[in-house]
Scaffold this motif. Structure first.
Motif, short mmCIF file in Angstrom:
data_model
loop_
_atom_site.label_atom_id
_atom_site.label_comp_id
_atom_site.label_asym_id
_atom_site.label_seq_id
_atom_site.Cartn_x
_atom_site.Cartn_y
_atom_site.Cartn_z
N LEU A 20 -4.14 63.16 -17.99
CA LEU A 20 -5.59 63.08 -18.42
C LEU A 20 -6.43 64.53 -18.15
CD1 LEU A 20 -7.43 61.32 -15.57
CD2 LEU A 20 -7.44 60.76 -18.27
N GLN A 21 -5.58 65.58 -18.03
CA GLN A 21 -5.94 67.06 -18.28
C GLN A 21 -5.82 67.44 -19.45
OE1 GLN A 21 -4.16 68.56 -14.80
NE2 GLN A 21 -5.89 68.08 -13.35
N ALA A 22 -4.47 66.41 -19.99
CA ALA A 22 -3.70 67.48 -20.98
C ALA A 22 -4.35 66.53 -22.52
CB ALA A 22 -2.58 66.52 -21.54
N LEU A 23 -5.12 65.16 -21.93
CA LEU A 23 -6.01 64.58 -23.59
C LEU A 23 -7.70 66.44 -23.25
CD1 LEU A 23 -5.83 61.37 -22.85
CD2 LEU A 23 -5.22 62.44 -24.92
N GLN A 24 -8.19 65.96 -22.09
CA GLN A 24 -9.26 66.98 -22.13
C GLN A 24 -9.05 68.04 -22.66
OE1 GLN A 24 -10.05 66.53 -17.83
NE2 GLN A 24 -11.99 64.84 -18.31
N ALA A 25 -7.72 69.26 -22.92
CA ALA A 25 -7.13 70.37 -22.79
C ALA A 25 -7.11 70.09 -24.37
CB ALA A 25 -6.01 70.83 -22.52
N ALA A 26 -6.77 68.84 -25.06
CA ALA A 26 -6.70 69.01 -26.37
C ALA A 26 -8.01 69.02 -27.12
CB ALA A 26 -5.67 67.52 -27.00
N ALA A 27 -8.91 67.75 -26.90
CA ALA A 27 -9.87 68.07 -27.06
C ALA A 27 -11.10 68.91 -26.90
CB ALA A 27 -10.62 66.86 -25.99
N ALA A 28 -11.20 69.58 -25.76
CA ALA A 28 -11.52 71.37 -25.79
C ALA A 28 -10.86 72.05 -26.78
CB ALA A 28 -11.35 71.95 -24.53
N ALA A 29 -9.85 71.86 -27.06
CA ALA A 29 -9.36 73.27 -28.15
C ALA A 29 -9.37 72.56 -29.79
CB ALA A 29 -7.39 72.61 -28.07
N HIS A 30 -10.84 71.29 -29.69
CA HIS A 30 -10.78 70.63 -30.84
C HIS A 30 -12.34 71.04 -30.25
CE1 HIS A 30 -7.05 69.45 -32.33
NE2 HIS A 30 -7.57 68.50 -33.32
N GLY A 31 -13.35 71.87 -29.46
CA GLY A 31 -14.34 72.28 -29.34
C GLY A 31 -15.17 70.84 -29.26
N PHE A 32 -14.40 70.15 -28.18
CA PHE A 32 -15.56 69.13 -28.12
C PHE A 32 -15.25 69.25 -26.71
CE2 PHE A 32 -15.40 64.47 -26.82
CZ PHE A 32 -16.79 63.92 -27.44
N ALA A 33 -16.16 68.61 -25.93
CA ALA A 33 -16.88 68.65 -24.54
C ALA A 33 -16.86 67.82 -24.22
CB ALA A 33 -17.61 69.58 -24.67
N THR A 34 -16.17 66.88 -23.26
CA THR A 34 -15.69 65.56 -22.58
C THR A 34 -17.24 65.51 -21.35
OG1 THR A 34 -13.16 65.75 -23.01
CG2 THR A 34 -14.20 64.39 -21.25
N ARG A 78 -17.00 62.19 -19.76
CA ARG A 78 -16.91 60.80 -19.28
C ARG A 78 -15.32 60.04 -20.21
NH1 ARG A 78 -17.96 54.95 -19.11
NH2 ARG A 78 -18.93 55.18 -21.42
N ALA A 79 -14.49 59.96 -19.47
CA ALA A 79 -13.59 59.75 -20.00
C ALA A 79 -12.86 58.40 -19.62
CB ALA A 79 -11.76 60.57 -19.54
N VAL A 80 -12.36 57.31 -20.64
CA VAL A 80 -12.31 55.93 -20.11
C VAL A 80 -10.98 56.03 -20.72
CG1 VAL A 80 -12.58 53.54 -19.84
CG2 VAL A 80 -15.13 55.16 -19.64
N ILE A 81 -9.84 55.13 -19.77
CA ILE A 81 -8.45 55.20 -20.55
C ILE A 81 -8.14 54.19 -19.64
CG2 ILE A 81 -6.43 55.68 -20.46
CD1 ILE A 81 -7.16 58.52 -20.08
N GLU A 82 -7.87 52.82 -20.74
CA GLU A 82 -7.34 51.43 -20.32
C GLU A 82 -6.07 50.90 -21.08
OE1 GLU A 82 -10.94 48.39 -20.53
OE2 GLU A 82 -12.49 49.59 -19.94
N LEU A 83 -4.72 50.94 -20.53
CA LEU A 83 -3.72 50.21 -21.22
C LEU A 83 -4.02 48.67 -21.15
CD1 LEU A 83 -1.42 53.10 -19.50
CD2 LEU A 83 -2.70 52.91 -22.06
#
Length: 146
Positions: A114-128, A130-135
């Protein structure tokens, strides 16, 4: 036993956040905890009606909002239903494993992913916010039995 532990944790979380765990909120949480499947709001209403007066939908939805905001339940977005949170995520999102065969929902502890996904989003200038991850897939029990 699981329900008692969850209710005890709910008391601690609410006390730490100076929030009130009312009887109605406790009943909704207990109802969710007693199922290993995702439970919809109207399923909760029907179950609670079997134990006493039928609660108004808005009352149950408010309790669900309260419990979700405190990390005591997770909303399974794909099912528009709720499951009890059995782990302390310290405010971070959880990944949910949803079995397409039997409907069970389990939590996956994957804070680093989850931290990696949020870091990747932040690198694109995206401020998360809320995160919902369902498999979705097949649980171990269904894979063996099916």
């Amino acid at each position: 036993r699981c329900t008692a532990r969850l209710l005890a944790r709910a008391e601690q979380v609410c006390a730490a956040q100076h929030a009130r765990l009312t009887d109605q909120r406790r009943e909704v949480l207990a109802c969710i905890a007693q199922s290993h499947h995702a439970v919809g709001a109207y399923d909760i209403i029907d179950r609670l009606a079997g134990q006493g007066p039928r609660p108004a939908p808005i009352t149950v939805y408010r309790a669900l909002d309260f419990l979700t905001a405190r990390g005591l339940v997770h909303k399974v977005e794909s099912r528009n239903a709720f499951v009890a949170c059995l782990h302390s995520h310290a405010g971070s999102a959880a990944a949910l494993l949803v079995c397409e065969r039997c409907g069970t929902v389990d939590e996956l502890d994957c804070a680093s992913a989850l931290q990696a996904l949020q870091a990747a989003a932040a690198a694109h200038g995206f401020a998360t916010t809320r995160a919902v991850i369902e498999l979705s897939g097949t649980c171990a029990s269904c894979a063996v039995g099916g």
